[in-house]
Scaffold this active site. Structure first.
Site, PDB file in Angstrom:
ATOM      1  N   CYS A 117       0.813  -1.221   0.000  1.00  0.00           N
ATOM      2  CA  CYS A 117       0.000   0.000   0.000  1.00  0.00           C
ATOM      3  C   CYS A 117       0.845   1.268   0.000  1.00  0.00           C
ATOM      4  CB  CYS A 117      -0.951  -0.005   1.194  1.00  0.00           C
ATOM      5  SG  CYS A 117      -2.049  -1.420   1.194  1.00  0.00           S
ATOM      6  N   HIS A 257      -3.342   7.049   2.983  1.00  0.00           N
ATOM      7  CA  HIS A 257      -3.739   5.765   2.392  1.00  0.00           C
ATOM      8  C   HIS A 257      -5.091   5.359   2.968  1.00  0.00           C
ATOM      9  CE1 HIS A 257      -3.949   1.718   1.124  1.00  0.00           C
ATOM     10  NE2 HIS A 257      -3.631   1.181   2.291  1.00  0.00           N
ATOM     11  N   ASN A 287      -9.995  -0.457   0.278  1.00  0.00           N
ATOM     12  CA  ASN A 287      -8.535  -0.300   0.226  1.00  0.00           C
ATOM     13  C   ASN A 287      -8.063  -0.789  -1.140  1.00  0.00           C
ATOM     14  OD1 ASN A 287      -5.775  -0.552   0.418  1.00  0.00           O
ATOM     15  ND2 ASN A 287      -5.774  -1.576   2.406  1.00  0.00           N
TER      16      ASN A 287
HETATM   17  N1  ACO Z   1     -17.790  -9.073   9.661  1.00  0.00           N
HETATM   18  C1  ACO Z   1     -18.213  -9.343  10.896  1.00  0.00           C
HETATM   19  N2  ACO Z   1     -17.360  -9.599  11.905  1.00  0.00           N
HETATM   20  C2  ACO Z   1     -16.056  -9.619  11.626  1.00  0.00           C
HETATM   21  C3  ACO Z   1     -15.559  -9.364  10.345  1.00  0.00           C
HETATM   22  C4  ACO Z   1     -16.492  -9.088   9.330  1.00  0.00           C
HETATM   23  N3  ACO Z   1     -16.107  -8.821   8.064  1.00  0.00           N
HETATM   24  N4  ACO Z   1     -14.201  -9.432  10.377  1.00  0.00           N
HETATM   25  C5  ACO Z   1     -13.856  -9.722  11.631  1.00  0.00           C
HETATM   26  N5  ACO Z   1     -14.961  -9.836  12.389  1.00  0.00           N
HETATM   27  C6  ACO Z   1     -15.067 -10.150  13.805  1.00  0.00           C
HETATM   28  C7  ACO Z   1     -13.859 -10.874  14.319  1.00  0.00           C
HETATM   29  O1  ACO Z   1     -13.959 -12.255  14.060  1.00  0.00           O
HETATM   30  C8  ACO Z   1     -13.909 -10.541  15.777  1.00  0.00           C
HETATM   31  O2  ACO Z   1     -14.830 -11.397  16.401  1.00  0.00           O
HETATM   32  P1  ACO Z   1     -14.497 -12.075  17.821  1.00  0.00           P
HETATM   33  O3  ACO Z   1     -14.345 -10.907  18.771  1.00  0.00           O
HETATM   34  O4  ACO Z   1     -15.690 -12.915  18.066  1.00  0.00           O
HETATM   35  O5  ACO Z   1     -13.227 -12.839  17.604  1.00  0.00           O
HETATM   36  C9  ACO Z   1     -14.493  -9.140  15.801  1.00  0.00           C
HETATM   37  O6  ACO Z   1     -15.120  -8.934  14.533  1.00  0.00           O
HETATM   38  C10 ACO Z   1     -13.465  -8.062  16.007  1.00  0.00           C
HETATM   39  O7  ACO Z   1     -12.405  -8.290  15.109  1.00  0.00           O
HETATM   40  P2  ACO Z   1     -11.133  -7.415  15.138  1.00  0.00           P
HETATM   41  O8  ACO Z   1     -10.086  -8.005  14.256  1.00  0.00           O
HETATM   42  O9  ACO Z   1     -10.781  -7.107  16.559  1.00  0.00           O
HETATM   43  O10 ACO Z   1     -11.675  -6.088  14.462  1.00  0.00           O
HETATM   44  P3  ACO Z   1     -10.935  -4.720  14.328  1.00  0.00           P
HETATM   45  O11 ACO Z   1     -11.699  -3.682  15.002  1.00  0.00           O
HETATM   46  O12 ACO Z   1      -9.462  -4.811  14.623  1.00  0.00           O
HETATM   47  O13 ACO Z   1     -11.074  -4.446  12.767  1.00  0.00           O
HETATM   48  C11 ACO Z   1      -9.825  -4.552  10.728  1.00  0.00           C
HETATM   49  C12 ACO Z   1     -10.509  -5.341  11.837  1.00  0.00           C
HETATM   50  C13 ACO Z   1     -10.884  -3.745  10.005  1.00  0.00           C
HETATM   51  C14 ACO Z   1      -9.181  -5.532   9.761  1.00  0.00           C
HETATM   52  C15 ACO Z   1      -8.765  -3.624  11.329  1.00  0.00           C
HETATM   53  O14 ACO Z   1      -7.952  -4.332  12.234  1.00  0.00           O
HETATM   54  C16 ACO Z   1      -7.870  -2.973  10.279  1.00  0.00           C
HETATM   55  O15 ACO Z   1      -8.299  -2.119   9.532  1.00  0.00           O
HETATM   56  N6  ACO Z   1      -6.570  -3.292  10.269  1.00  0.00           N
HETATM   57  C17 ACO Z   1      -5.598  -2.617   9.414  1.00  0.00           C
HETATM   58  C18 ACO Z   1      -5.637  -3.029   7.983  1.00  0.00           C
HETATM   59  C19 ACO Z   1      -4.614  -2.183   7.219  1.00  0.00           C
HETATM   60  O16 ACO Z   1      -4.325  -1.071   7.556  1.00  0.00           O
HETATM   61  N7  ACO Z   1      -4.036  -2.682   6.164  1.00  0.00           N
HETATM   62  C20 ACO Z   1      -3.043  -1.789   5.506  1.00  0.00           C
HETATM   63  C21 ACO Z   1      -2.175  -2.396   4.722  1.00  0.00           C
HETATM   64  S1  ACO Z   1      -2.979  -3.291   3.441  1.00  0.00           S
HETATM   65  C22 ACO Z   1      -1.719  -3.659   2.305  1.00  0.00           C
HETATM   66  O17 ACO Z   1      -0.575  -3.323   2.465  1.00  0.00           O
HETATM   67  C23 ACO Z   1      -2.107  -4.485   1.107  1.00  0.00           C
END
Ligand code: ACO
Length: 330
Positions: A117, A257, A287
């Site tokens: 990214c 980003h 993204n």
């Molecule tokens: N729908 C419903 N529930 C979901 C989903 C979904 N799509 N995805 C995860 N959950 C659930 C999980 O299973 C978890 O459930 P649990 O508590 O029962 O285990 C709960 O939601 C919370 O999950 P978290 O992973 O804690 O959610 P979080 O608030 O951290 O959000 C996310 C997840 C959106 C992926 C976030 O962590 C994020 O944006 N991370 C950064 C991604 C990023 O910046 N990438 C950049 C680089 S990309 C590149 O270089 C190609």
């Protein structure tokens, strides 16, 4: 280290996204998720997805053609093309070679870079450096990704996040305005396992045993990436501003980003920036990886969010881990 590129201008931008829209409601039929979860946790409402027949260069060519037109130059004037992508058309040759031929950039030397990214920021820095050292007058960088073909459509943790797209910029030497003032970039390879596609390279080639374990798809530790992204992008912006002898209060507009609306809002808060100084278009595209910054820049320009003389900051973070920021005086 050289940190000043004030001889380089961004003279044209353009972007292209596929026609097909996939909404969060469409995703509810694919994995166990809800529109509400996706919108509140990420800010994404919909994303664009390619047709089976479309590849990364198809998007790049369309974005590049628009940027050339807006820059008012011909394809033959481009001396250098750098494509930032994680989803090349082929492992070999580069997507830049495919794009060069089809876009008619017959005088350009071409190659791809892999910085996830952060790819478009890395490409801008590399292009600006080569323009100086090789005396190239005109360059094009394109961030283009089709991650819809690399995500696991049975993994709700990742498949809801990404969309396909391409964004291009044309750069010229010695033009006044839209000048790159300074930059910061960095890498932390200790984070390799936080975000990767395990199979398809020399470590784990495309063998049925790897495919059966779905190793050809993107895996991510979202929580750890989230924390690193928020921290590293903020510090990178501050370092880039310092190189230009500017402070955070000097920022007129920031284009981060588009990985997660909450990450963007956290960075904006740390930088004490009001909402109208922050570009957010993640709701429409998700993204788009290397395409995210050039798409957002082109949209910000066409929506009149950037004025002549503004201090504009681009900042990105991605797999690797990689990060980078660029300060521009528009
Ligand atoms: N729908 C419903 N529930 C979901 C989903 C979904 N799509 N995805 C995860 N959950 C659930 C999980 O299973 C978890 O459930 P649990 O508590 O029962 O285990 C709960 O939601 C919370 O999950 P978290 O992973 O804690 O959610 P979080 O608030 O951290 O959000 C996310 C997840 C959106 C992926 C976030 O962590 C994020 O944006 N991370 C950064 C991604 C990023 O910046 N990438 C950049 C680089 S990309 C590149 O270089 C190609």
């Amino acid at each position: 280290m050289l940190k000043y590129f004030d001889y380089i201008s961004i003279v044209g931008t353009g972007f292209y996204v596929p026609d097909r829209i996939m909404t969060n409601f469409d995703l509810e039929k694919v994995v166990d998720t809800t529109d509400d979860w996706i919108r509140t946790r990420t800010g994404i409402t919909e994303r664009r997805i390619v047709k089976d027949s479309e590849a990364t260069s198809d998007l790049a060519i369309k974005a590049g053609a628009i940027a050339l037109k807006k820059a008012g130059i011909t394809s033959k004037e481009i001396d250098l093309l750098i494509i930032a992508t994680q989803s090349p058309d082929y492992p070999l040759p580069s997507t830049a070679c495919v794009t060069q031929h089809r876009l008619g950039l017959t005088n350009a030397v071409c190659f791809d870079i892999s910085a996830a990214c952060s790819g478009s920021i890395y490409a801008l820095i590399v292009a600006a450096s080569l323009m100086k050292t090789c005396n190239y007058n005109t360059a094009m960088i394109i961030g283009t990704d089709v991650l819809s073909k690399s995500v696991d459509w049975s993994d709700r943790n990742t498949c809801v996040l990404f969309g396909d797209g391409a964004g291009a910029m044309v750069l010229k030497m010695n033009i006044k305005g839209r000048n790159l003032l300074s930059f910061d970039w960095g890498t932390d390879g200790s984070g390799v396992d936080l975000l990767k596609i395990p199979a398809g390279g020399s470590r784990s080639p495309i063998l049925s045993s790897n495919l059966n374990q779905r190793q050809q798809y993107l895996k991510m530790d979202g929580k750890k990436v989230y924390k690193q992204a928020t921290k590293m992008m903020y510090h990178s912006v501050i370092r880039a501003l310092n190189h230009a002898k500017l402070q955070k209060s000097d920022i007129d507009f920031i284009i981060p980003h588009q990985a997660n609306k909450r990450i963007i809002e956290a960075i904006a808060k740390k930088l004490a920036l009001a909402d109208d100084k922050v570009m957010i278009n993640i709701e429409n595209y998700g993204n788009t990886s290397a395409a995210s910054i050039p798409i957002a820049l082109d949209e910000a320009i066409s929506q009149g969010k950037i004025k002549d003389g503004d201090i504009v900051v681009l900042t990105a973070f991605g797999a690797g881990l990689t990060w980078g920021s660029i300060v521009i005086k528009w």
